[in-house]
Design an enzyme around this catalytic site. Structure first.
Site, short mmCIF file in Angstrom:
data_model
loop_
_atom_site.label_atom_id
_atom_site.label_comp_id
_atom_site.label_asym_id
_atom_site.label_seq_id
_atom_site.Cartn_x
_atom_site.Cartn_y
_atom_site.Cartn_z
N VAL A 22 2.73 -7.96 17.11
CA VAL A 22 2.59 -9.28 17.27
C VAL A 22 4.04 -10.15 18.82
O VAL A 22 3.36 -10.93 19.16
CB VAL A 22 2.81 -10.54 15.98
CG1 VAL A 22 2.99 -11.76 16.12
CG2 VAL A 22 1.44 -10.90 15.11
N ASP A 120 -1.75 -3.31 -3.07
CA ASP A 120 -3.30 -2.73 -3.73
C ASP A 120 -4.91 -2.92 -3.61
O ASP A 120 -5.59 -2.86 -3.83
CB ASP A 120 -3.36 -4.89 -4.81
CG ASP A 120 -1.88 -4.78 -5.18
OD1 ASP A 120 -1.10 -3.49 -5.24
OD2 ASP A 120 -1.20 -6.03 -5.30
#
Ligand code: ADP
Length: 289
Positions: A22, A120
């Site tokens: 970015v 996760d």
């Protein structure tokens, strides 16, 4: 355009790669120190002050992360909101909890862009979050580096992997190591005993992958050993290597793709969105639910 970025919740390998990519395209970049905590406290600094190219391909987060439960309180949230409104865009990299925070900021007038950064892999509509590939790699690595010793003694082993309430890491690691059994929910001890015995009577070793937060695996092993009447079930927790492990090539490549899409959204003035990866790992942009 004045852009703010923050990493929130559990850190995930690949976050640094995302930040670097970015920054390459967006030089007027600021960060909030340690996620929503820094946004609340006004700890906001130019990204160039912390940027370290040597960390690009390392796990962790150059701009730190944290959990900030008090962010949900109206008084605390309003402090964050005031600071966020100094920016044209706020990029939030985190898991499904952070996504809720990003959405709430958006609903209150902040141009947010949410990117799934969590080991996760539990963000809705997203097949691949930044961090998942490395977490799986570390799980596989631990199993493969433990089982030879387990096999040498005809023992069995329970491996605990991370994932909070999500069984994604557990299932994917189990598939990759060809495990005998998965405990992704409440354990069935009779079934587990039979899995271990089936291998044991052939002088072989059962490999069982357990999701964290079900029950401490030492307790699970103790119960199983009692049922078996032998002390053959051992345990190994994979633990924080899943966060701290060196990002895989896939991780780095996906983090770059996410960053490119974020920059594309900024240039096109598309805000209030979640950047996601579909089943083919193609990056797609969707509005907040
Ligand atoms: P992750 O983003 O990795 O899932 P958490 O669930 O801990 O991690 O969420 C990270 C942070 O996101 C929380 O500490 C809190 O600041 C913020 N958050 C979580 N849930 C909400 C919510 N319902 N509304 C606003 N902010 C939230």
């Amino acid at each position: 355009m004045k852009v703010l970025v923050l990493t929130s919740g559990g850190d995930a390998p690949g976050m640094n790669k995302f930040l670097t990519e970015v920054y390459k395209k967006c030089k007027d970049l600021y960060f909030a120190y340690a996620g929503f905590t820094g946004l609340v406290n006004g700890e906001i600094y130019p990204f160039k002050d912390v940027f370290d190219a040597r960390l690009t391909n390392c796990a962790g987060s150059m701009i730190k992360s944290s959990r900030c439960p008090e962010f949900k309180q109206a008084r605390v949230f309003n402090k964050a909101l005031k600071n966020a409104k100094d920016f044209d865009v706020v990029i939030i990299l985190g898991g499904n909890g952070s996504e809720k925070g990003a959405k709430r900021l958006y609903e209150n007038g902040v141009n947010t862009i949410f990117v799934p950064g969590t080991i996760d892999n539990d963000v809705d509509d997203c097949s691949y979050s930044i961090g998942f590939s490395t977490a799986v790699k570390e799980g596989v690595y631990t199993v493969e580096n433990t089982m030879p010793s387990i096999v040498a003694f005809n023992n069995a082993c329970l491996f605990e992997v991370m994932g909070r309430e999500s069984a994604e890491i557990c299932k994917t690691v189990a598939k990759q190591v060809d495990a005998d059994y998965i405990v992704a929910d409440k354990p069935d001890y009779e079934e587990l005993k039979n899995v271990v015995l089936k291998r044991y009577i052939k002088n072989e070793s059962a490999c069982i992958i357990v999701r964290e937060n079900i029950c401490p695996i030492d307790e699970m092993a103790k119960k199983l050993n009692e049922l078996l009447g032998m002390d053959i079930v051992k345990t190994q927790i994979v633990g924080r290597t899943q966060r701290g492990g060196a990002p895989t090539a896939e991780e780095l490549s996906m983090a770059k793709k996410y960053a490119q899409e974020v920059c594309h959204c900024i240039n096109s003035k598309v805000f209030g969105v979640r950047i996601l990866a579909d089943k083919e790992y193609k990056i797609v942009t969707k509005e907040f639910k």
